[in-house]
Design a protein around this motif. Structure first.
Motif, short mmCIF file in Angstrom:
data_model
loop_
_atom_site.label_atom_id
_atom_site.label_comp_id
_atom_site.label_asym_id
_atom_site.label_seq_id
_atom_site.Cartn_x
_atom_site.Cartn_y
_atom_site.Cartn_z
N ALA A 270 51.91 36.67 43.04
CA ALA A 270 52.78 37.85 43.47
C ALA A 270 52.36 39.16 42.47
O ALA A 270 52.27 40.27 43.17
CB ALA A 270 54.23 37.58 43.25
N LEU A 271 52.22 39.17 41.29
CA LEU A 271 51.92 40.16 40.38
C LEU A 271 50.35 40.68 40.99
O LEU A 271 49.96 42.00 41.07
CB LEU A 271 51.63 39.81 38.97
CG LEU A 271 53.13 40.04 38.14
CD1 LEU A 271 52.76 39.39 36.84
CD2 LEU A 271 53.47 41.25 38.22
N ALA A 272 49.54 39.70 41.32
CA ALA A 272 48.21 40.28 41.47
C ALA A 272 48.06 41.23 42.78
O ALA A 272 47.33 42.24 42.89
CB ALA A 272 47.07 38.96 41.74
N THR A 273 48.83 40.82 43.62
CA THR A 273 48.93 41.60 45.07
C THR A 273 49.37 43.03 44.77
O THR A 273 48.65 43.91 45.56
CB THR A 273 49.96 41.09 45.97
OG1 THR A 273 51.35 40.94 45.51
CG2 THR A 273 49.39 39.59 46.30
N VAL A 274 50.34 43.50 43.73
CA VAL A 274 50.57 44.85 43.44
C VAL A 274 49.60 45.44 42.36
O VAL A 274 49.89 46.60 42.22
CB VAL A 274 52.09 44.74 43.20
CG1 VAL A 274 52.88 44.45 44.50
CG2 VAL A 274 52.37 44.01 42.09
N LEU A 275 48.84 44.68 41.65
CA LEU A 275 48.19 45.35 40.58
C LEU A 275 46.71 45.67 41.08
O LEU A 275 46.12 46.51 40.36
CB LEU A 275 47.91 44.17 39.44
CG LEU A 275 48.87 43.79 38.61
CD1 LEU A 275 48.78 42.40 37.76
CD2 LEU A 275 49.56 44.95 37.82
N GLN A 276 46.07 45.16 42.28
CA GLN A 276 45.07 45.54 42.67
C GLN A 276 44.82 46.72 43.45
O GLN A 276 45.89 47.13 44.34
CB GLN A 276 44.64 44.19 43.69
CG GLN A 276 44.23 43.10 42.72
CD GLN A 276 43.80 41.69 43.90
OE1 GLN A 276 43.89 41.93 44.94
NE2 GLN A 276 43.45 40.63 43.04
#
Length: 276
Positions: A270-276
């Motif tokens: 979930a974090l990766a989707t908003v960090l990228q």
């Protein structure tokens, strides 16, 4: 820097790592897997992470200088470099006087350890140093690829960048809890922080950042816990992680906290989707 770390990585002790989590984090887009909690000199746990993934970097954060002879860890470094060229960064550090019976001059011990790594042909740009205060940060800048600060804030990152100067790796660690209820999140954070707030190296650094004895007592004030353990939605946490980059970090090391036995991968995804 010889090892490409990416913008974000993930930190855990060996008890939390496994092939499935490692492969899942690589698939999610994280650049580096960090092996914490004083890994053994043979670096077999790091080897498992390398073998479980295809191209992601793996680093130690950190090999403890008191516990691990430089010659032994250097031999393991060369083994990993031979088998997985360009993917391993050796993070080393001095540890804490409260956990080391033979603790002596920290600075001279670090210098001697780095001298031994030089003798063992571990390249300067393939090693990094745990560093919080100005003196050790300066040493990280001159003798290694850069600094791996742990238990810090974006304010510390900003000061560390000033000390290090440009062109030197700065990779701070940041704890997170994916929880929107602040009381639940703070309870999780306090449980994890309790042992760290007994260690003089961390306490001294927090005091340099302006936290008081009252902030540090009794598991940490709300102000301290909120600074050291980001919480909220993935979007809110991502903003806090980005604050380290805005303050001068090259790479941010994320440690997600949660109940024992909980699958951490969905939170990281979930974090990766908003960090990228």
């Amino acid at each position: 820097m010889a090892v490409e770390l990416g913008r974000y990585g993930v930190w855990h002790g060996p008890q939390h790592w496994g092939p499935e989590l490692a492969a899942g984090l690589e698939q999610a887009g994280y650049g580096t897997l960090w092996l914490g909690a004083s890994p053994e000199a043979d670096l077999r746990d790091a080897e498992v992470l390398l073998a479980s993934t295809k191209s992601v970097a793996v680093g130690t954060s950190i090999v403890n200088m008191w516990k691990t002879p430089a010659a032994d860890v250097a031999a393991s470094y060369h083994r990993l470099e031979d088998d997985y060229p360009g993917r391993f960064l050796l993070g080393v550090g001095i540890g804490h006087p409260e956990r080391t019976g033979a603790y002596r001059s920290p600075y001279q011990t670090i210098v001697g350890y780095l001298d031994d790594l030089d003798d063992a042909k571990v390249p300067v740009d393939r090693r990094a140093l745990a560093a919080l205060g100005p003196k050790v940060l300066q040493l990280a800048a001159t003798r290694t690829a850069g600094a791996l600060p742990y238990l810090t804030t974006p304010e510390h990152t900003r000061e560390a960048r000033r000390t290090l100067g440009g062109g030197v790796l700065l990779a701070p660690e940041q704890k997170v809890v994916l929880e929107t209820d602040p009381e639940i999140a703070r309870s999780t954070g306090r449980d994890y922080l309790a042992s760290y707030l007994q260690l003089s190296n961390y306490v001294s650094n927090l005091e340099r950042l302006g936290f008081t004895g009252e902030d540090i007592a009794d598991g940490g004030s709300d102000r301290l816990v909120d600074a050291l353990v980001l919480h909220g939605t993935a979007v809110e946490i991502a903003a806090g992680l980005k604050a380290h980059l805005d303050a001068g970090a090259d790479h941010v090391v994320i440690q997600q906290l949660g109940r024992e036995g909980v699958d951490l991968l969905p939170g990281y995804e979930a974090l990766a989707t908003v960090l990228q």
